[in-house]
Design a protein around this motif. Structure first.
Motif: not given
Length: 293
Positions: A51, A54-55, A60, A62, A211-212, A217
């Motif tokens: 996270f 990716n955040d 992106r 989710r 999603a993660t 992605w």
């Protein structure tokens, strides 16, 4: 009875599992049982690591994006950007221009028809956004993404290459005969197996969470959306033996896009008729409202 969801294996473990012998699998199972007490701690560390990385990417998409009915998701994919990051940081990008919806249950063309669940198709029954990669003809791969609905998933059929075309061309060339002509950009990802080759989508990507995941992605894109091109609904490809389901318009593509794998002239003609009818109806209503005002 509520449906039990299968646990998502770490990617490295899944890659090993797909290539392991029965004896190796038994040994791995024993070791896994011994390490169960550390699973919760390990998963928390993985989540923190993933996270944090990716955040940083606000584009992106989710879980909420994938959590919709199959047909809606198949259409929503159009115009979005699939990203594949290699271990050296290189990112390959392609805009989705063609998809197919497989509804599960009564859909005779779906791998999960009749609720059939196997070791191969279990990703179709996992949470929306789960990647389902399966082999065809023993040598090619296709990439799908699960949606709402028991056993429902969207097949990614074609992409428009956006970034990393030279790398894509090399990856495609590795699977072609020596001396074959160089592929044009529009030919790199214009088919489900072609896009898997061009983006190096591997069998062990099966059951990953789109999603993660840190290697593949989906991103939003404002450069081209379905609103800038008409969306054509046509029968799916290669399922002619599945009766009435072979003719249902569950393939969706951006009309006029050069990277679409197969153009359906009949479906496009129907789209034109519908559009003209809508315009005539709308025009009549406007005229009527104007005269009555």
């Amino acid at each position: 009875m509520p449906t039990r969801k299968r646990k998502l294996l770490p990617s490295a473990q899944l890659c090993e599992q797909l290539n392991a012998t029965p004896k190796q699998m038994q040994q791995k199972t024993t070791r896994a049982e011994e390490g169960d007490r550390y699973e919760e701690q390990d998963q928390e560390e993985l989540r923190s690591q993933y996270f944090a990385r990716n955040d940083e990417n606000g584009a992106r998409l989710r879980f909420n994006f994938f959590n919709q009915p199959c047909v809606d998701l198949a259409k929503a994919f159009l115009g979005k950007v699939l990203v594949r990051r290699h271990c050296d940081g290189t990112e390959l990008r392609g805009r989705v221009v063609e998809t197919e919806a497989y509804l599960g249950g009564e859909d005779k063309a779906s791998h999960s028809a009749g609720g059939k669940r196997t070791e191969r198709n279990v990703a179709m029954f996992m949470k929306p956004g789960t990647v389902y990669v399966y082999p065809i003809y023993g040598i090619y791969l296709c990439m799908n993404v699960s949606s709402q609905g028991e056993g429902a998933a969207v097949l990614l059929r074609s992409l428009e290459p956006l970034q990393g075309q030279d790398v894509m061309r090399k990856l495609r060339a590795a699977k072609r005969r020596d001396g074959a002509r160089a592929l044009k950009d529009r030919e790199l990802c214009n088919g489900p197996s072609k896009l898997c080759q061009a983006l190096d989508i591997q069998r062990c990507f099966d059951r990953r969470d789109l999603a993660t995941d840190t290697e593949v992605w989906l991103e939003d894109s404002e450069e081209e959306t379905p609103g800038t091109r008409e969306v054509v609904s046509a029968p799916r490809i290669g399922i002619e033996s599945h009766g009435e389901w072979a003719t249902k318009p569950l393939r969706f593509y951006l009309r006029g896009h050069p990277c679409v794998s197969v153009v359906n002239k009949e479906a496009e003609s129907k789209l034109e008729v519908t559009a003209k009818s809508h315009q005539a109806t709308t025009g009549g209503q406007i005229a009527e409202n104007w005269h009555s005002s």
